[in-house]
Scaffold this active site. Structure first.
Site, short mmCIF file in Angstrom:
data_model
loop_
_atom_site.label_atom_id
_atom_site.label_comp_id
_atom_site.label_asym_id
_atom_site.label_seq_id
_atom_site.Cartn_x
_atom_site.Cartn_y
_atom_site.Cartn_z
N CYS A 2 0.77 -1.08 -0.05
CA CYS A 2 -0.12 0.03 0.06
C CYS A 2 0.78 1.16 0.01
CB CYS A 2 -1.07 -0.13 1.21
SG CYS A 2 -2.49 0.94 0.85
N HIS A 36 -3.55 -4.86 0.46
CA HIS A 36 -3.03 -5.52 1.79
C HIS A 36 -2.93 -6.98 1.60
CE1 HIS A 36 -2.54 -1.81 3.92
NE2 HIS A 36 -3.39 -1.28 3.21
N GLU A 62 -1.59 -9.18 3.12
CA GLU A 62 -1.22 -9.59 4.64
C GLU A 62 -2.66 -10.08 5.25
OE1 GLU A 62 -0.49 -6.34 3.61
OE2 GLU A 62 -1.10 -5.15 5.28
#
Ligand code: GLN
Length: 544
Positions: free
Chosen positions: A390, A521, A523
């Site tokens: 990001c 994102h 993650e």
């Protein structure tokens, strides 16, 4: 009588007990028996969501597929359960009161006096019930945020009490509390836990299980378990040990050794032996234990320090995703926190020269980020694997524009609104929102599809032409600069399917082993049992 079962998990003595992990681990061991669990996090503040809370105060903002900005515990739940959750899995006091007040304005209550009890408690109860129905769950586990005895939390404890009154057979209460071992005594003390249970009793709730959390690796000894059982009104078997584990992913096995899920299901009149499959968890723990080679990853950014402590909670999903990927190679992740200002003060090489890889995670409008630009430049020039997430993607585009394309005053309008070279600028629809002060829940949020260019690093990593990832941003790469960056060798390997948003940039493999920035994102979608493909590709390169 409702078929759905409900478990309420409350906490006491101190905050930060790891109640979220406790709930997630219990849910995982119940799901390993073939039941469907819907966990719910209840945050007892007036904010509607976690979106505009200061991460330094509240930790990471976790984003769901459907674009809710939630508490980081939702991330724990998703990681342990290996499934995506939704906005219904997250409730705050603000959401509850807003619904009740909106309905009052719409004459829904037909002239009645609207009161905290029953109208607010009913709203809480209905939200918990409809979560279970909506997700076709067998069991809803509701985590009551904060601690018992805090004035602002009482309405949720009251709803939990009423739940048991309405469905005595279908509701369990579990209380998690801290067991201190004061250094000058060297002995575990149970009184704070007993007092915490007493506070719960005052609210009309008797726990079915009491979980002791403490800072050692052993089980609570027999003597103390007996004492807890006696004073907390539970049986010896209903006292559960929740010691510190070297990895949170061992907690499911620690609970299994105590037959916790089995006892819970038994008390709920559900068969504990429908089927039991703990193999994925056992395999994971073995893999973690076998992980030998150290992989040093630097996380360069801001937000890390509060006083003299590093606040790793702000980036918990990034840290976990790195761990998941490292373990899949039987590698042992060593994460270094590198503060932007330290880089500026002491030089970039000091912090970066021994690293196997560098990550720049998300962030917002921070100043004093020159150190981050230096870290990105160092990674690019010294061919150290780089992953920008990001903000980390946006800054890598700016670094490239400045140092490779000669646009030395390139910037993001988030920090420098008057820049003549806005490499990163605000998305058009976002501009209006900020002008109208519409801050809450208005970013580009949640899952969006992204098309991948064939033959690129990311295409190979994902093995797919189209992916779906979660987003949380207001700014984007400015397409005016696309041509010039491409001319100097940047590849834009991922773009949105709607419109023209640059989602991924990367450098050619013959120029750099792994230099990738993503606007989303990844993650948020990594799981211990299913590491994320992009993190796997990154760690794979770190190992070379
Ligand atoms: N601040 C940037 C934006 O709003 C990046 C956001 C992030 O890193 N999550 O676009």
């Amino acid at each position: 009588m409702s078929k759905l079962k409900y478990i309420f998990v409350s906490g006491g003595v101190i905050s930060g007990l790891g109640k979220g992990v406790t709930v997630a681990a219990l849910a995982a061991t119940i799901e390993a028996r073939g039941y469907r669990v819907s966990p719910m996090k209840i945050d007892m503040y007036l904010n509607i969501d976690a979106g505009i809370l200061n991460p330094k105060e509240h930790g990471e903002v976790f984003v769901t597929d459907d674009g809710m900005e939630t508490d980081q515990d939702i991330g724990n739940y998703e990681r342990f359960l290996g499934k995506s959750l939704s906005r219904s899995n997250y409730m705050t006091t603000g959401q509850v009161y807003k619904s009740v007040i909106d309905r009052e304005r719409a004459f829904y209550y037909g002239g009645k006096t609207v009161e905290v009890i029953p109208h607010v408690t009913d709203e809480i109860i209905n939200r918990i019930k409809s979560l279970g129905e909506e997700q076709a769950a067998d069991i809803v586990i509701a985590e009551l945020g904060g601690s018992v005895g805090e004035y602002q939390n009482d309405i949720f404890f009251e709803a939990a009490r009423l739940f048991k009154l309405e469905y005595p057979e279908n509701v369990l209460h579990i209380h998690v509390a801290y067991l201190p071992v004061p250094a000058h005594l060297g002995e575990m003390k149970t009184k704070p836990l007993q007092q915490s249970v007493r506070l719960l009793n005052e609210r009309g709730i008797r726990p079915d299980f009491v979980i002791g959390r403490y800072d050692s690796g052993f089980a609570i000894d027999e003597q103390r378990r007996k004492k807890i059982a006696l004073y907390c009104n539970v049986t010896f078997e209903e006292v559960i040990s929740n010691p510190n584990a070297d990895t949170i992913y061992k907690i499911p096995s620690i609970f299994e050794e105590q037959r916790f899920a089995e006892k819970v299901l038994y008390k709920l009149n559900l068969s504990p032996f429908k089927s039991v499959n703990m193999k994925p968890w056992n395999d994971l723990v073995n893999r973690i234990e076998q992980s030998g080679k150290n992989i040093k990853i630097g996380l360069a950014g801001k937000y890390f320090k509060v006083g003299s402590y590093v606040l790793s909670d702000v980036y918990i999903s990034v840290i976990e995703a790195l761990k998941h990927a490292c373990w899949s190679y039987e590698g042992n992740p060593e994460i270094e926190w590198i503060d932007s200002e330290d880089i500026e003060k002491y030089g970039v090489a000091k912090y970066l020269k021994d690293l196997n890889g560098i990550v720049v995670p998300g962030g917002f409008g921070e100043t004093k980020i020159d150190g981050i630009y230096e870290a990105i430049r160092y990674a690019r020039e010294n061919k150290i694997p780089y992953l920008g997430l990001c903000y980390g993607m946006q800054l890598s585009a700016i670094e490239f524009a400045r140092n490779v394309c000669g646009l030395s005053d390139g910037d993001t309008t988030e920090i420098n609104p008057l820049t003549i070279n806005p490499i990163i600028h605000i998305m058009p629809e976002q501009d209006k929102k900020l002008l109208n002060k519409e801050y809450g829940g208005t970013m580009r949020l949640g899952k969006w599809n992204c098309l991948l260019k064939e033959g690129t690093l990311v295409h190979k990593a994902y093995g797919s032409d189209c992916i779906s990832e979660r987003h949380r941003h207001r700014y984007e790469f400015n397409n005016t600069y696309r041509e010039i960056l491409e001319k100097y060798g940047m590849i834009f390997s991922g773009t949105s399917t709607h419109g023209n948003i640059i989602e991924i940039l990367e450098l050619p493999e013959d120029k750099h082993p792994f230099f990738v920035g993503v606007q989303f994102h990844p993650e948020f979608k990594s799981r211990p049992i299913a590491p994320h493909p992009l993190f796997k590709a990154f760690i794979g390169k770190c190992l070379q």
